[in-house]
Each structure stands twice: as structure tokens, then as C-alpha cells.
Write an enzyme that holds these catalytic residues in place. Structure first.
Site, PDB file in Angstrom:
ATOM      1  N   HIS A 194      60.635  57.678  41.111  1.00  0.00           N
ATOM      2  CA  HIS A 194      60.359  58.393  42.154  1.00  0.00           C
ATOM      3  C   HIS A 194      59.398  57.525  43.093  1.00  0.00           C
ATOM      4  O   HIS A 194      59.911  57.643  44.443  1.00  0.00           O
ATOM      5  CB  HIS A 194      59.123  59.308  41.727  1.00  0.00           C
ATOM      6  N   GLY A 235      51.068  57.452  47.854  1.00  0.00           N
ATOM      7  CA  GLY A 235      51.379  55.292  47.250  1.00  0.00           C
ATOM      8  C   GLY A 235      50.499  54.809  46.463  1.00  0.00           C
ATOM      9  O   GLY A 235      50.686  53.206  46.538  1.00  0.00           O
ATOM     10  N   ASP A 277      59.831  58.044  34.374  1.00  0.00           N
ATOM     11  CA  ASP A 277      59.292  57.813  35.865  1.00  0.00           C
ATOM     12  C   ASP A 277      59.109  56.306  35.221  1.00  0.00           C
ATOM     13  O   ASP A 277      58.438  56.461  36.089  1.00  0.00           O
ATOM     14  CB  ASP A 277      57.885  58.893  36.644  1.00  0.00           C
ATOM     15  N   SER A 294      51.459  55.570  43.206  1.00  0.00           N
ATOM     16  CA  SER A 294      52.193  55.778  42.243  1.00  0.00           C
ATOM     17  C   SER A 294      53.236  54.451  41.431  1.00  0.00           C
ATOM     18  O   SER A 294      53.369  53.789  42.571  1.00  0.00           O
ATOM     19  CB  SER A 294      53.208  56.472  42.813  1.00  0.00           C
ATOM     20  N   GLY A 318      69.830  67.839  18.619  1.00  0.00           N
ATOM     21  CA  GLY A 318      71.098  69.054  18.737  1.00  0.00           C
ATOM     22  C   GLY A 318      69.332  70.309  18.287  1.00  0.00           C
ATOM     23  O   GLY A 318      70.730  71.461  17.247  1.00  0.00           O
TER      24      GLY A 318
END
Length: 493
Positions: free
Chosen positions: A133, A232, A163, A234, A290
């Protein structure tokens, strides 16, 4: 009559008191000194790991404008008065209370800041790990080292599900971090973070591990800490007392946007596995079988003879899926995958997801009182296919055609929501995709003005959008919790 010699009694009491004092004070103090534990000193760790941590700035291209960014004069005065950065104005009037970042070169005239994050050096030749991100939607990524050298970085790959992102700078001889063993990490252990909260480079914070295996997503058992993590931070490293990186700081629990004492880091073993795939192919391949699953409750486990609450309850099987072909049925409880116990339902997606598509894997299911062994061939997850369909289903019935063009699906605010937010009107964002998502708008935001026109409901929202030039950027004023901020939605180029 009993005669008491008060002088002798007084001497006896003093002697006893002295002996008692000696026994109480001298012995316990010597024992206590052996048990004293001092607080940790992080100075050596900072010197050791600090040079491996980088600041990451992202930029996005902008089209020439009149410099107002859609902000009227009253709002400009508001930002100046309270010493806040003026939004969407990289080249316009500057806030007199805002100090420009030191040692950062000027931005290109056609770019504006998109975000600030952190990262850390994985290899001496310039591979850097950060959060997906942090670099998502960026037109340009700038990496600044602790020695103030700045490089343009190339995004090798980014994986939104975990992420994790990998970027590369052209440099050699860089100080790489040591990767630690997450399995050795214990709850209560001291850890440290280094990053750029609010753009403040090389900020060090510390705390303890609050919990492990914290479930907040399908694929990531997070490390929970009480280390102060803020916007910040992150992408920065979580470091143990041996100077090893054990996690990637990714999320915070907050009602205000700042640290509230609970933060989450991606375990380094998971992050490293993802980064290896990104390094080799630029993408992450995950397995699927599935099935729709749910947790097994204690009551269910006892009623069907399973004994303890474990495994993943199969609520549905997709037609034509690997699970259906393998003979998995609705109502089965998957208790083992490749011989490893499935303790809770969230374990199964991680186990299957980390398995290479095409692999033949064993499943142990509990079905009507007995165990059954099955073999399933793992298929590959199609990237974000389910999420895209879900967003589409939410958008269509709720958004106007103008809203869809900007990637917005909105609903009316209820009276209770207006009262809670202390607003007279506006529309609530139910989904934000494409241009709206790139502008940073999120589900749950409340749009209160479009292009400086206050809106009270969907009708006024649609009317405001209808008057816009579809080829130009539009500014919206939105509320996120108690805070107001601007976002600029730009049409796709």
C-alpha cells in the site's frame, strides 16, 4: 505480685528489634539484587540496523492547474490558521507553519506527493522490502538512505493480499538486514521499530510483542505489538533484541488515525516467501481448492463426535472446483492438510494458499463420525477476481452513472449517522474503485462537498457531478471519522 525489671526489658526489646531489622533488611536485599532485571538498551541495535532502514516517498503526475487545487480562500485560511499542510498544492501557496523536508530535492513540476512510508534493505545490491500500500498507484518511487543519498526505485512487484512489495535501486555495497526466526519470537519479548512516521526519518520506537498468530486476514497471522506505529511507519522493520528483522510493520488499530498502542506486523517468514516470488516473477501465485469454510464451534464438535473444536467446516463446494473433483462434500470438516493439523478455519487458506498450483495434496476430512482421506490437485487463485465481482455488485444498484465514472458508489446518510458525524448532510461511500480509490477515498468516507459545492443528499451529489467537465480533476471534501480532508479525483489518462 510479679516484679518487672523495666531496664532489662527495655534492653531485651532493643536487642530483639535490632536482630529483626538485620534479618529483614540484610538478607532480602541480597536476594533481591540477584533478581534485578534492567530495562533493555536499544542503542547498539539502532547503530546496527538503522543504516538498513530507508525512507520511501511516492509521487504522482499532475496536470497543470491554476494552483488552487479546488480549495477556496476560506479553506486556505483554515489550513494556514491551524498550521496544517495545504492539500493538493505542491507548487501553489505554501503553509507558513509547515517546514519543508530537509535534504529532499525539489519535486518535478508536474508531480505532487502521494505518500510517505518506510522500507528496509534486503540485499547489498539494492533490493528493498516495503508494504504494497506504500507504493500502490505511485508514478514515481524515491528512496532515501540514512546517508541522505536518494535514488529512484523500480517496483519489482507488489502483492496486495499480503501487503508486501519489493522495489530495487541501482546501488551496491548496501547494509542488508538480518532475517530472524519468527518461530523463536515470544509474547512479552522486547522489539523495536525504525521508520518515518509522519515523514520524520529514522524514528525509533520500542515495546513488546503483545500476541502472535493474530487473525485479521485470510493469509496473514499477524504479530501484534504495543510498539508506537503511525502513518509513515508502514513498510519498516520490526526488530528483535538480536538485531534481526522478524516482521514488517503494516497496520495499526486506531480510532484517531494515530497510534493507540496496538499495531500489527507481517511475520518475516511470510513476507520473505512472498518477496522471493516477487523477485523471480513479479507476482505471487497462490493455491485454491474451491470451498467456502467456517469455524467449527465447540457445540458442533461435541454433537457430531469430533471431540474438540478444530478444523474448517465446509459450507459449500464450488462446482467444477478441485475440491468437488476430489470428493469434498458440504458438511465435511477438513482437519488435516498435507498431514498438518488444521486447528482453526483460518489455517486452511494459508496452508492451501502457500502451496504451488498443480500440486497433488492430501486432505483428511471428518464426515459423519469417521475420517476420510482425499487427494486434491491445487488450482491457482485468479488475482482479486472475487473482490472485483463483489465491488461490482455493490456499485451497480447504488451509484449514479456519474458516480460510476469516478469509481464511486454512494448511499444516503441516515439521521443517526448525521448526528454521530455532526454533519447536516452528505453521502456515504459504499465502494471506491478506479479513480476514486487512486485518490485515497475509502469505503465509509462521507462526501460533504464536490468542487466546493456543499451537497446534502444523493440528488445534489448527482447534480454537482453532472455540471463537471469529465476530462478535468474534481476536488471533494470528505469526512473520515472526526477528521475532514480533501481528495482530488483525476480521470484516467
Amino acid at each position: 505480685m510479679i516484679h518487672i525489671d523495666w531496664k532489662k526489658l527495655h534492653s531485651f526489646v532493643l536487642a530483639s528489634a535490632f536482630a529483626l531489622t538485620a534479618s529483614v533488611v540484610l538478607v532480602p536485599v541480597s536476594q533481591a539484587m540477584a533478581q534485578v532485571r534492567t530495562l533493555p538498551d536499544f542503542t547498539d541495535l539502532v547503530e546496527q540496523v538503522g543504516p538498513s532502514v530507508v525512507n520511501i516517498r511516492t509521487l504522482e503526475k499532475v496536470t497543470p492547474s491554476d494552483g488552487s487545487g479546488g480549495v477556496d480562500e476560506q479553506m486556505l485560511e483554515f489550513f494556514r490558521r491551524f498550521g496544517l499542510p495545504i492539500p493538493n498544492m505542491p507548487n501553489g501557496p505554501k503553509n507558513p507553519h509547515q517546514t519543508p523536508p530537509k535534504n529532499h530535492p525539489p519535486m518535478p513540476e508536474d508531480s505532487q506527493p502521494r505518500g510517505v512510508g518506510s522500507g528496509f534493505i534486503l540485499s547489498a545490491d539494492g533490493l528493498i522490502m516495503t508494504n504494497a500500500h506504500v507504493v500502490d498507484g505511485a508514478d514515481e518511487v524515491l528512496v532515501t538512505l540514512t546517508d541522505k543519498r536518494e535514488f529512484k526505485a523500480k517496483i519489482i512487484g507488489a502483492d496486495k493480499r499480503s501487503d508486501i512489495a519489493l522495489v530495487k535501486i541501482e546501488a551496491v555495497g548496501l547494509p542488508a538486514v538480518k532475517v530472524g526466526d519468527v518461530g523463536r519470537l515470544k509474547v512479552g519479548e522486547w522489539v523495536m521499530a525504525i521508520g518515518s512516521p509522519f515523514g520524520l526519518d529514522n524514528t525509533v520506537t520500542a515495546g513488546i510483542v503483545s500476541a502472535k498468530q493474530r487473525d485479521t486476514g485470510d493469509y496473514l497471522p499477524f504479530i501484534q505489538t504495543d510498539v508506537a506505529i503511525n502513518p509513515g511507519n508502514s513498510g519498516g522493520p520490526l526488530i528483535n533484541m538480536r538485531g534481526e528483522v522478524v516482521g514488517v510493520n503494516s497496520q495499526i488499530y486506531s480510532r484517531s488515525g494515530g497510534s493507540m498502542g496496538i499495531s500489527f506486523a507481517i511475520p518475516m517468514d511470510e513476507a520473505f516467501r512472498v518477496s522471493e516470488q516477487l523477485r523471480v516473477s513479479g507476482r505471487v501465485s497462490r493455491g485454491r481448492i474451491g470451498v467456502q469454510i467456517d469455524q467449527v464451534t465447540k457445540e458442533v464438535a461435541e454433537s457430531i463426535g469430533l471431540g474438540k473444536a478444530q478444523g474448517a467446516l465446509v459450507r459449500g463446494v464450488e462446482p467444477g472446483s478441485p475440491a468437488e473433483k476430489a470428493g469434498v462434500e458440504a458438511g465435511d470438516i477438513i482437519i488435516k492438510f498435507e498431514g498438518k493439523a488444521v486447528e482453526k478455519s483460518s489455517d486452511l487458506p494459508r496452508m492451501v494458499g502457500s502451496t504451488k498450483p498443480g500440486t497433488r495434496s492430501s486432505l483428511t476430512v471428518f464426515r459423519r463420525g469417521s475420517q476420510k482421506e482425499l487427494t486434491v490437485t491445487i488450482a491457482e487463485i485468479e488475482a482479486d477476481k472475487v473482490a472485483a465481482k463483489a465491488a461490482e455488485k455493490v456499485e451497480k444498484p447504488k451509484a449514479s452513472s456519474a458516480g460510476q465514472a469516478l469509481g464511486l458508489a454512494v448511499t444516503e446518510l441516515t439521521d443517526a449517522q448525521k448526528k454521530e458525524l455532526k454533519v447536516k448532510g452528505g453521502v456515504k461511500v459504499e465502494a471506491a474503485t478506479d479513480a476514486a480509490a487512486r485518490a485515497g477515498i475509502r469505503e465509509g468516507d462521507v462526501i460533504v462537498a464536490v468542487a466546493n459545492v456543499v451537497i446534502a443528499n444523493i440528488k445534489e451529489f448527482e447534480s454537482a457531478l453532472a455540471k463537471l467537465d469529465k476530462n478535468k480533476a474534481v476536488s471533494v471534501l470528505l469526512r473520515r471519522g472526526e477528521w475532514a480532508q480533501y481528495a482530488v479525483i483525476r480521470p484516467a489518462r
